[in-house]
Design a protein around this motif. Sequence first.
Motif, PDB file in Angstrom:
ATOM      1  N   CYS A  67      10.543  -2.357   0.809  1.00 61.98           N
ATOM      2  CA  CYS A  67      10.432  -2.771   2.201  1.00 61.98           C
ATOM      3  C   CYS A  67       8.989  -3.173   2.508  1.00 61.98           C
ATOM      4  CB  CYS A  67      10.873  -1.653   3.139  1.00 61.98           C
ATOM      5  SG  CYS A  67       9.940  -0.118   2.993  1.00 61.98           S
ATOM      6  N   GLN A  68       8.801  -3.722   3.693  1.00 66.27           N
ATOM      7  CA  GLN A  68       7.464  -4.017   4.200  1.00 66.27           C
ATOM      8  C   GLN A  68       7.206  -3.109   5.386  1.00 66.27           C
ATOM      9  OE1 GLN A  68       6.609  -8.122   5.093  1.00 66.27           O
ATOM     10  NE2 GLN A  68       7.282  -8.803   3.088  1.00 66.27           N
ATOM     11  N   LEU A  69       6.030  -2.483   5.383  1.00 62.00           N
ATOM     12  CA  LEU A  69       5.660  -1.582   6.463  1.00 62.00           C
ATOM     13  C   LEU A  69       4.307  -1.993   7.025  1.00 62.00           C
ATOM     14  CD1 LEU A  69       6.587   1.835   4.776  1.00 62.00           C
ATOM     15  CD2 LEU A  69       7.958   0.507   6.393  1.00 62.00           C
ATOM     16  N   ARG A  70       4.119  -1.720   8.309  1.00 62.05           N
ATOM     17  CA  ARG A  70       2.841  -2.019   8.971  1.00 62.05           C
ATOM     18  C   ARG A  70       2.100  -0.719   9.250  1.00 62.05           C
ATOM     19  NH1 ARG A  70       5.812  -5.131  13.681  1.00 62.05           N
ATOM     20  NH2 ARG A  70       7.287  -3.521  13.069  1.00 62.05           N
ATOM     21  N   PHE A  71       0.799  -0.740   8.934  1.00 62.51           N
ATOM     22  CA  PHE A  71      -0.074   0.395   9.208  1.00 62.51           C
ATOM     23  C   PHE A  71      -1.258  -0.091  10.029  1.00 62.51           C
ATOM     24  CE2 PHE A  71       2.199   1.708   5.420  1.00 62.51           C
ATOM     25  CZ  PHE A  71       2.502   3.028   5.687  1.00 62.51           C
ATOM     26  N   ARG A  72      -1.710   0.745  10.975  1.00 63.03           N
ATOM     27  CA  ARG A  72      -2.823   0.390  11.863  1.00 63.03           C
ATOM     28  C   ARG A  72      -4.144   0.659  11.154  1.00 63.03           C
ATOM     29  NH1 ARG A  72      -1.695   3.626  15.849  1.00 63.03           N
ATOM     30  NH2 ARG A  72      -3.179   5.187  15.196  1.00 63.03           N
ATOM     31  N   ASP A  73      -5.028  -0.347  11.142  1.00 59.16           N
ATOM     32  CA  ASP A  73      -6.339  -0.169  10.534  1.00 59.16           C
ATOM     33  C   ASP A  73      -7.357   0.267  11.588  1.00 59.16           C
ATOM     34  OD1 ASP A  73      -7.175  -2.475  11.915  1.00 59.16           O
ATOM     35  OD2 ASP A  73      -7.193  -3.743  10.134  1.00 59.16           O
ATOM     36  N   THR A  74      -8.606   0.414  11.190  1.00 61.16           N
ATOM     37  CA  THR A  74      -9.643   0.903  12.107  1.00 61.16           C
ATOM     38  C   THR A  74      -9.955  -0.087  13.216  1.00 61.16           C
ATOM     39  OG1 THR A  74     -11.331   0.081  10.586  1.00 61.16           O
ATOM     40  CG2 THR A  74     -10.776   2.415  10.435  1.00 61.16           C
ATOM     41  N   ASN A  75      -9.591  -1.340  13.061  1.00 60.62           N
ATOM     42  CA  ASN A  75      -9.797  -2.358  14.104  1.00 60.62           C
ATOM     43  C   ASN A  75      -8.593  -2.463  15.033  1.00 60.62           C
ATOM     44  OD1 ASN A  75     -12.337  -3.092  13.048  1.00 60.62           O
ATOM     45  ND2 ASN A  75     -11.342  -4.431  11.558  1.00 60.62           N
ATOM     46  N   ASN A  76      -7.672  -1.522  14.904  1.00 63.05           N
ATOM     47  CA  ASN A  76      -6.454  -1.496  15.712  1.00 63.05           C
ATOM     48  C   ASN A  76      -5.549  -2.707  15.440  1.00 63.05           C
ATOM     49  OD1 ASN A  76      -5.321   0.505  17.219  1.00 63.05           O
ATOM     50  ND2 ASN A  76      -5.906  -0.357  19.194  1.00 63.05           N
ATOM     51  N   GLN A  77      -5.645  -3.246  14.239  1.00 62.38           N
ATOM     52  CA  GLN A  77      -4.800  -4.353  13.804  1.00 62.38           C
ATOM     53  C   GLN A  77      -3.737  -3.793  12.866  1.00 62.38           C
ATOM     54  OE1 GLN A  77      -5.255  -7.620  14.878  1.00 62.38           O
ATOM     55  NE2 GLN A  77      -6.767  -6.661  16.213  1.00 62.38           N
ATOM     56  N   TRP A  78      -2.600  -4.470  12.787  1.00 56.92           N
ATOM     57  CA  TRP A  78      -1.528  -4.030  11.899  1.00 56.92           C
ATOM     58  C   TRP A  78      -1.654  -4.757  10.578  1.00 56.92           C
ATOM     59  CZ3 TRP A  78       0.613   0.246  13.278  1.00 56.92           C
ATOM     60  CH2 TRP A  78       0.748   0.555  14.632  1.00 56.92           C
ATOM     61  N   ARG A  79      -1.768  -3.999   9.502  1.00 52.39           N
ATOM     62  CA  ARG A  79      -1.820  -4.563   8.157  1.00 52.39           C
ATOM     63  C   ARG A  79      -0.456  -4.333   7.509  1.00 52.39           C
ATOM     64  NH1 ARG A  79      -6.327  -6.804   6.949  1.00 52.39           N
ATOM     65  NH2 ARG A  79      -5.821  -6.901   4.737  1.00 52.39           N
ATOM     66  N   ARG A  80       0.049  -5.349   6.806  1.00 51.80           N
ATOM     67  CA  ARG A  80       1.375  -5.272   6.196  1.00 51.80           C
ATOM     68  C   ARG A  80       1.242  -4.870   4.723  1.00 51.80           C
ATOM     69  NH1 ARG A  80       5.849  -7.016   8.549  1.00 51.80           N
ATOM     70  NH2 ARG A  80       5.681  -8.102  10.511  1.00 51.80           N
ATOM     71  N   PHE A  81       2.130  -3.972   4.333  1.00 57.04           N
ATOM     72  CA  PHE A  81       2.165  -3.498   2.953  1.00 57.04           C
ATOM     73  C   PHE A  81       3.562  -3.699   2.389  1.00 57.04           C
ATOM     74  CE2 PHE A  81      -1.570  -1.536   4.530  1.00 57.04           C
ATOM     75  CZ  PHE A  81      -2.387  -1.279   3.436  1.00 57.04           C
ATOM     76  N   ASP A  82       3.612  -4.186   1.160  1.00 56.98           N
ATOM     77  CA  ASP A  82       4.856  -4.281   0.412  1.00 56.98           C
ATOM     78  C   ASP A  82       5.000  -2.942  -0.306  1.00 56.98           C
ATOM     79  OD1 ASP A  82       7.078  -5.992  -0.716  1.00 56.98           O
ATOM     80  OD2 ASP A  82       6.077  -5.380  -2.575  1.00 56.98           O
ATOM     81  N   VAL A  83       6.083  -2.216  -0.016  1.00 53.14           N
ATOM     82  CA  VAL A  83       6.268  -0.866  -0.547  1.00 53.14           C
ATOM     83  C   VAL A  83       7.503  -0.835  -1.437  1.00 53.14           C
ATOM     84  CG1 VAL A  83       6.667   1.553   0.058  1.00 53.14           C
ATOM     85  CG2 VAL A  83       5.190   0.136   1.498  1.00 53.14           C
ATOM     86  N   ARG A  84       7.326  -0.278  -2.639  1.00 49.25           N
ATOM     87  CA  ARG A  84       8.435  -0.082  -3.578  1.00 49.25           C
ATOM     88  C   ARG A  84       8.375   1.359  -4.058  1.00 49.25           C
ATOM     89  NH1 ARG A  84       9.713  -5.503  -6.038  1.00 49.25           N
ATOM     90  NH2 ARG A  84       8.420  -6.933  -4.860  1.00 49.25           N
ATOM     91  N   GLU A  85       9.516   2.029  -3.974  1.00 45.91           N
ATOM     92  CA  GLU A  85       9.580   3.428  -4.381  1.00 45.91           C
ATOM     93  C   GLU A  85      10.793   3.664  -5.276  1.00 45.91           C
ATOM     94  OE1 GLU A  85       7.585   5.591  -0.493  1.00 45.91           O
ATOM     95  OE2 GLU A  85       9.731   5.848  -0.861  1.00 45.91           O
ATOM     96  N   GLN A  86      10.620   4.606  -6.192  1.00 40.11           N
ATOM     97  CA  GLN A  86      11.689   4.963  -7.122  1.00 40.11           C
ATOM     98  C   GLN A  86      11.622   6.460  -7.384  1.00 40.11           C
ATOM     99  OE1 GLN A  86      13.862   2.544  -8.737  1.00 40.11           O
ATOM    100  NE2 GLN A  86      14.987   4.400  -9.178  1.00 40.11           N
ATOM    101  N   ALA A  87      12.771   7.071  -7.600  1.00 38.97           N
ATOM    102  CA  ALA A  87      12.813   8.494  -7.946  1.00 38.97           C
ATOM    103  C   ALA A  87      12.094   8.706  -9.278  1.00 38.97           C
ATOM    104  CB  ALA A  87      14.262   8.964  -8.037  1.00 38.97           C
ATOM    105  N   LEU A  88      11.336   9.792  -9.351  1.00 35.70           N
ATOM    106  CA  LEU A  88      10.562  10.101 -10.557  1.00 35.70           C
ATOM    107  C   LEU A  88      11.011  11.410 -11.207  1.00 35.70           C
ATOM    108  CD1 LEU A  88       8.075   9.415 -12.353  1.00 35.70           C
ATOM    109  CD2 LEU A  88       6.694  10.729 -10.737  1.00 35.70           C
ATOM    110  N   ALA A  89      11.376  12.400 -10.383  1.00 37.26           N
ATOM    111  CA  ALA A  89      11.783  13.697 -10.929  1.00 37.26           C
ATOM    112  C   ALA A  89      12.888  14.301 -10.067  1.00 37.26           C
ATOM    113  CB  ALA A  89      10.583  14.640 -10.982  1.00 37.26           C
TER     114      ALA A  89
END
Length: 170
Positions: A67-89
């Motif tokens: 998925c893509q998620l937005r996180f707030r940076d120190t300038n109060n702007q939203w930065r977009r991240f491409d996130v991929r997760e998989q089970a490990l244990a």
Amino acid sequence: LYVQDRPSQRMIYSNHHLGKTLGYSKTELQQMGEYFWEILLHPDDAAYYHNMRTQQRQNGNVELLHCQLRFRDTNNQWRRFDVREQALAWDKDNNVTRIIGLAKDITEQLEASESLRDSEQRYRMLAESISDVIFSTDSNLKPNYVSPSVQTVLGYSAEWILEIGRASCR
């Protein structure tokens, strides 16, 4: 790259800290606590992310979460991240205990794509509003655009010109 403990939601390992990527100091991150990423996650994305995780659990925890998620940076702007997760244990009951994930900041890439799209749209609007005939070709010199003014100037539709041009380049 990160590894997260599923039951506690704590980050066990991170090779490049999300908080530092967003511009926060060590002190600021400590004040937010170990779940700072939940504080910085866009409110609309929090529900979406939770739903994705729930769906992943329902599919036996073997499905890749992407998925893509937005996180707030120190300038109060939203930065977009491409996130991929998989089970490990997994534990003895086959419940996922660890997740391995990759989060990549794609903000600049998305902004560049958007800027390119906007430029193309402005070019098309300009080309379609002038009376001169404008055409462009791809790297193989096959026509890929003819302005609508060709109808007025030459009496042929832009679609017909493109079709004839493509047919002659085959």
